[in-house]
Design an enzyme around this catalytic site. Structure first.
Site, short mmCIF file in Angstrom:
data_model
loop_
_atom_site.label_atom_id
_atom_site.label_comp_id
_atom_site.label_asym_id
_atom_site.label_seq_id
_atom_site.Cartn_x
_atom_site.Cartn_y
_atom_site.Cartn_z
N SER A 66 4.56 -1.56 3.93
CA SER A 66 4.93 -2.74 4.59
C SER A 66 4.96 -4.00 3.48
O SER A 66 3.98 -3.63 2.41
CB SER A 66 3.67 -3.09 5.53
OG SER A 66 3.66 -1.93 6.58
N SER A 88 1.10 6.47 2.43
CA SER A 88 1.79 7.68 3.27
C SER A 88 3.23 7.94 2.59
O SER A 88 3.93 7.16 1.92
CB SER A 88 2.47 6.69 4.65
OG SER A 88 1.14 6.30 5.32
N GLU A 98 -5.59 9.42 17.17
CA GLU A 98 -5.96 10.91 17.16
C GLU A 98 -6.72 11.26 15.91
O GLU A 98 -7.79 11.74 15.92
CB GLU A 98 -4.73 11.66 17.22
CG GLU A 98 -4.04 11.97 18.69
CD GLU A 98 -3.35 10.67 19.01
OE1 GLU A 98 -2.70 9.99 17.97
OE2 GLU A 98 -3.29 10.07 20.14
N GLN A 158 0.82 -1.23 -0.01
CA GLN A 158 -0.09 -0.06 -0.08
C GLN A 158 0.75 1.30 -0.20
O GLN A 158 1.44 1.51 1.04
CB GLN A 158 -0.99 0.10 1.22
CG GLN A 158 -1.85 1.23 1.57
CD GLN A 158 -2.26 0.99 3.00
OE1 GLN A 158 -1.95 0.30 3.81
NE2 GLN A 158 -3.54 1.91 3.10
N GLY A 159 1.00 1.96 -1.06
CA GLY A 159 1.71 3.24 -1.31
C GLY A 159 0.79 4.41 -0.98
O GLY A 159 0.59 5.21 -1.90
N GLU A 180 -9.86 -1.24 5.65
CA GLU A 180 -8.44 -1.54 6.67
C GLU A 180 -8.71 -1.18 8.17
O GLU A 180 -8.12 -1.94 9.13
CB GLU A 180 -7.21 -0.61 6.46
CG GLU A 180 -5.93 -0.63 6.99
CD GLU A 180 -4.94 0.19 6.32
OE1 GLU A 180 -5.35 1.45 5.60
OE2 GLU A 180 -3.79 -0.09 6.73
C1 LIG Z 1 3.90 -0.66 11.36
C2 LIG Z 1 3.39 0.42 10.40
C3 LIG Z 1 3.03 -0.27 9.17
C4 LIG Z 1 2.66 0.86 8.16
N1 LIG Z 1 2.46 0.36 6.91
C5 LIG Z 1 1.92 1.51 6.00
C6 LIG Z 1 1.85 0.86 4.61
O1 LIG Z 1 1.92 -0.32 4.29
N2 LIG Z 1 1.46 1.56 3.73
C7 LIG Z 1 1.16 2.95 4.09
O2 LIG Z 1 0.81 3.95 3.36
N3 LIG Z 1 1.38 3.34 5.33
C8 LIG Z 1 1.71 2.72 6.29
N4 LIG Z 1 2.02 2.83 7.61
C9 LIG Z 1 2.31 4.47 7.69
C10 LIG Z 1 0.72 4.96 8.79
O3 LIG Z 1 -0.31 5.13 8.06
C11 LIG Z 1 1.27 6.42 9.47
O4 LIG Z 1 2.48 6.08 10.26
C12 LIG Z 1 0.14 7.05 9.90
O5 LIG Z 1 -0.96 7.29 9.18
C13 LIG Z 1 0.72 8.34 10.68
O6 LIG Z 1 1.52 9.21 9.82
P1 LIG Z 1 2.73 9.70 10.34
O7 LIG Z 1 3.83 8.55 10.65
O8 LIG Z 1 3.38 10.55 9.33
O9 LIG Z 1 2.47 10.44 11.56
P2 LIG Z 1 2.30 12.02 11.69
O10 LIG Z 1 0.93 12.38 10.86
O11 LIG Z 1 3.38 12.93 11.81
O12 LIG Z 1 1.78 12.00 13.20
C14 LIG Z 1 2.41 12.47 14.35
C15 LIG Z 1 1.60 12.76 15.76
O13 LIG Z 1 0.75 13.62 15.35
C16 LIG Z 1 -0.50 13.49 15.55
N5 LIG Z 1 -1.22 14.13 14.84
C17 LIG Z 1 -1.16 14.32 13.30
N6 LIG Z 1 -2.07 14.93 12.88
C18 LIG Z 1 -3.14 15.42 14.16
C19 LIG Z 1 -4.34 16.04 14.12
N7 LIG Z 1 -4.81 16.62 12.75
N8 LIG Z 1 -4.89 16.21 15.20
C20 LIG Z 1 -4.37 15.36 16.22
N9 LIG Z 1 -3.08 14.98 16.13
C21 LIG Z 1 -2.37 14.65 15.11
C22 LIG Z 1 -0.72 11.67 15.33
O14 LIG Z 1 -1.75 11.30 15.71
C23 LIG Z 1 0.61 11.13 15.77
O15 LIG Z 1 0.52 11.08 17.22
C24 LIG Z 1 2.46 2.26 8.61
C25 LIG Z 1 2.92 2.41 9.74
C26 LIG Z 1 3.48 1.77 10.58
C27 LIG Z 1 3.81 2.24 12.08
#
Ligand SMILES: Cc1cc2nc3c(=O)[nH]c(=O)nc-3n(C[C@H](O)[C@H](O)[C@H](O)COP(=O)(O)OP(=O)(O)OC[C@H]3O[C@@H](n4cnc5c(N)ncnc54)[C@H](O)[C@@H]3O)c2cc1C
Lengths: 370, 396
Positions: B164, B132, B381, B129-130, B247
């Site tokens: 992933s 993020s 969140e 899944q591309g 999902e």
């Molecule tokens: C093990 C694992 C597997 C994953 N696999 C995939 C995958 O296969 N494909 C894919 O596309 N993605 C994948 N992800 C990505 C995942 O969907 C993102 O990590 C997630 O959506 C959060 O984005 P970020 O990491 O950029 O965090 P950020 O968005 O930077 O968030 C950082 C913190 O800020 C908080 N925050 C952000 N915005 C707000 C808001 N508006 N209000 C309040 N709080 C906020 C968040 O809740 C978090 O606590 C994976 C993540 C993990 C950990």
């Protein structure tokens, strides 16, 4: 496998909800209504809706439905703070029909017509939650002695259903007319002021075999039933408190915007919604288990439902008060009636710890059986 | 309402159970386990998924014309339960089955469904899944990876992250920007990208558990044929919402619930074996309460799923309510993983490979892995924002 109610069940729920909203709003309590008089007025309306006969067999003039049909109604009763004297009476119909249908035929017919009030006399001072620890006993002389607490509407109950030990030392369930010699009720001052509760003394009350509804099996079923209905009532309270809080935070403005726009408030509402949703799942499953499961599953399901409903209610009602600010602390805002009832239901039909222990034992038995 | 299984459902269960017993290696879960090496384990899991397919157990509730069994969600649930009972390996093509396929069923065209769905079921093609990106996580709609039309193709440039299983994948569902000049939600499109295409580079990222499940994925002038666009151009956000609803939804949650329950059952068993001094851990009343709390939490996770299944069978589409599921399960599962670290005494700290470890280090490993639950598929969140705004109707 189907975990949903059917159309009729939803429709009946809607009818009851609308009727309670119109005739039994919480404002009545707030405006100083006497809960006993309010209950008396409500009784007739509920009888007209056929609610007392819901679970009474058709032979006795009831609808012959079961606990699953009552589940959504019990939830509405919780939301609307319907006095527990009403739920006790409806629950009693199921117990009497299940364990003593022929002996109690006449009572069941009256109950279905809304002409018989029943109160459960279960808990005791220093008795905790486990019926094995209750003290009320019938001696070899056939006389019952004991004292029960928190009996809803006991002073006007036509029938008291009591948990007591028989002369052989077995736990059993008896149905005694409220007017029988040696029974006296005394009104309690309780946290929950949406109903009246009494301590009931049984002083050398003469009891015969005809009064016996059943043994330990009937006692266990009854306590499970009451706990399941309490879990449903708590789900209803949680759901009503969530709706009330959400409506309030959409309307109340501070810092130039509705407070419901602040994320700190949004997130608390979201957590409440998750909790209410899950408590419902548990309570509905318990309702099904009362109707259809074997004893082991029933006990396990009911205890899960009650443990979760307890935790949910404490959380959701506390949050609802908090989100109303100073208003939440006023008598006027009337949240405290739900707050009181929630605690009443939570504490009375088994604490979280009591039910947790039963859940663990049930799970360990399942695992041991493979 | 009826929690009993029909005779047909019982028969189905018996069939599944018998097949699993014959298909799993001898001594499975007692003397025979999955490979310890992560890469070997991934391939072992792909092999297992292929075996399931050959046995006719893949896509239980999918239409038969795409290679499924055409059975109900209830039977799908039974299958998942029996796999858990037998401690069968997990699959690796979850993104293919739960995300790519469900999205194609709703938004793909017939040619796409016929091309991709059977191969997903057969585990011939693994998907990733591309979505993020480094600068578009929670704010997914601000994704910058671009797809520009050029002849019969789109040309993709940009970076995805946390992808992933990209290293095992033949295909990727990609969310890319196709219009820069409109509000961010309106300029995204949904593509199916062949991972063998020239210009794709995968760089592994190491997780806190020490594993390498997720990756950075770079796209440099990657050509994607126009027929690999799903739905309409610039309608990608709406389509991605379907993907996310699955999902976060009940099918995904039920499969997880079963694994969590297995782990909790194992913990209860270990609490009876492990002594904390003179008595077994299970004899401590405080520990009993904590175990029971997790039992209640996880059983109700199952009940939540079953209620959603019944709604889906009635024809209700998955929507923002799925966030109620995800927010709930991610926290109770984390609570359980935390609790498991606190009830078995000092040996809990020993990992797989240590002679004094408990349950081959499962609990400390799960404790580390469980941190991800409240991050992926949308952080807690974000789930709370969705519930508040789209389920409860609070102002944006
Ligand atoms: C093990 C694992 C597997 C994953 N696999 C995939 C995958 O296969 N494909 C894919 O596309 N993605 C994948 N992800 C990505 C995942 O969907 C993102 O990590 C997630 O959506 C959060 O984005 P970020 O990491 O950029 O965090 P950020 O968005 O930077 O968030 C950082 C913190 O800020 C908080 N925050 C952000 N915005 C707000 C808001 N508006 N209000 C309040 N709080 C906020 C968040 O809740 C978090 O606590 C994976 C993540 C993990 C950990």
């Amino acid at each position: 496998m189907n975990f949903d109610f059917n159309e009729e069940q939803y429709m009946f729920r809607d009818t009851v909800r609308d009727s309670l909203k119109a005739e039994f709003p919480v404002d009545l309590f707030r405006d100083g209504g006497d809960p006993v008089a309010m209950e008396a007025a409500l009784w007739g309306q509920l009888a007209e809706l056929g609610l007392f006969g819901l679970m009474v067999p058709e032979e006795q003039g009831g609808l012959g439905l079961g606990m699953v049909d009552f589940a959504l109604i019990a939830e509405e009763f919780g939301a609307a703070l319907v006095p527990l004297s009403v739920t006790d009476t409806i629950c009693a119909s199921l117990v009497l029909a299940k364990f003593a249908a022929s002996v109690q035929a006449e009572n069941l017919a009256k109950l279905a017509a809304g002409e018989l009030r029943v109160a459960f006399a279960v808990y005791e001072k220093n008795g905790g939650y486990d019926p094995a620890d209750f003290a009320a006993t019938i001696g070899g002389d056939g006389l019952l002695n004991g004292r029960k607490l928190l009996v809803a509407g006991a002073d006007r109950a036509d029938l008291l259903v009591i948990v007591a030990r028989d002369a052989a030392g077995t736990l059993a369930l008896y149905a005694l007319e409220g007017a029988r010699a040696g029974i006296s009720a005394s009104r309690e001052t309780a946290l929950d002021i949406t109903g009246d509760y009494h301590s009931v003394s049984f002083d050398k009350v003469s009891v015969s075999d005809a009064d016996r509804i059943g043994g330990a099996e009937a006692v266990d079923f009854t306590l499970d039933l009451l706990a399941a209905v309490a879990a449903l009532g708590l789900a209803g309270i949680g759901s009503r408190m969530l709706d009330t809080a959400v409506a309030y935070v959409k309307e109340r403005s501070q810092f130039g915007q509705p407070i419901g726009k602040f994320q700190a408030i949004k997130h608390r509402c979201a957590d409440m919604a998750v909790d209410v949703n899950t408590a419902r799942s548990g309570a509905y499953y318990a309702a099904w288990a009362i109707a259809s499961a074997e004893e082991a599953e029933r006990l396990w399901a009911v205890s899960m439902a009650k443990a979760k409903a307890n935790r949910m209610a404490v959380h959701v009602v506390r949050e609802a008060v908090q989100l109303h600010g100073g208003m939440g602390y006023t008598w006027e805002m009337a949240l405290h009636f739900h707050y009181r009832r929630a605690r009443h239901l939570e504490v009375l039909y088994g604490s979280t710890e009591y039910h947790n222990e039963r859940v663990l034992q049930g799970t360990m038995a399942q695992l041991a059986a493979g | 309402m009826d929690f009993n299984y029909s005779p047909e459902e019982q028969t189905f269960r018996d069939e599944v159970r018998a097949w699993l017993a014959s298909a799993l290696p001898k001594g499975w879960g007692k003397t025979a386990f999955e490979p310890e090496d992560e890469d070997e384990r991934a391939h072992f899991r792909i092999e297992w998924e292929r075996k399931l397919y050959e046995g006719g157990w893949s896509g239980i509730s999918w239409p038969t014309k795409y290679g499924g069994r055409g059975a109900t969600l209830v039977e799908q649930g039974i299958f998942a339960e029996e796999c858990a009972r037998a401690q069968a390996p997990e699959g690796i093509n979850v993104i293919g089955r739960n995300l790519a396929a469900t999205t194609l069923m709703h938004h793909g065209n017939e040619a796409q469904r016929e091309r991709y769905l059977p191969k997903i079921l057969a585990a011939e093609e693994i998907w990733c899944q591309g979505f993020s990106e480094p600068n578009a996580g929670s704010d997914l709609a601000s994704a910058r990876c671009r797809a520009v039309a050029d002849g019969d193709d789109f040309v993709v440039n940009g970076q995805k992250i946390w992808t992933s299983f990209a290293q095992y994948s033949q295909w990727c569902i990609l969310l890319a920007r196709t219009d820069q000049d409109v509000p961010k939600h309106k300029g995204l499109s949904f593509f199916l990208v062949d991972m063998k295409s020239p210009g794709i580079t995968i760089r592994p990222l190491t997780q806190i558990s020490g594993e390498n499940e997720f990756n950075e994925t770079f796209f440099e002038d990657v050509r994607v044929p126009k027929e690999n666009l799903v739905g309409e151009l610039n309608d990608g956000w709406r389509i991605a919402m379907t993907t996310l609803a699955y999902e976060r939804g009940a099918e995904d949650a039920l499969a997880r619930q079963i694994r969590f329950k297995q782990e909790l059952d194992l913990l209860i068993a270990k609490a009876q074996d492990v002594k904390l001094g003179s008595k077994a851990a299970i004899d401590d009343p405080a520990i009993r309460q904590r175990l029971a709390t997790s039992i209640v939490d996880l059983e109700l996770m199952r009940m939540n799923c079953l209620r959603e299944f019944s709604k889906a069978i009635k024809g209700e589409k998955p929507g923002p309510e799925s966030s109620l599921m995800k927010l709930y399960w991610s926290h109770v599962a984390q609570d359980m993983a935390d609790m498991a670290m606190e009830v078995l005494g000092p040996e809990t700290l020993l990992m797989q490979g240590d002679p004094d470890t408990i349950a081959r280090g499962r609990f400390p490993m799960s404790f580390m892995q469980s941190r991800a639950f409240t991050i992926y598929s949308g952080t807690s969140e974000i789930q709370r924002n969705i519930i508040a705004e789209r389920v409860l109707g609070l102002p944006k």
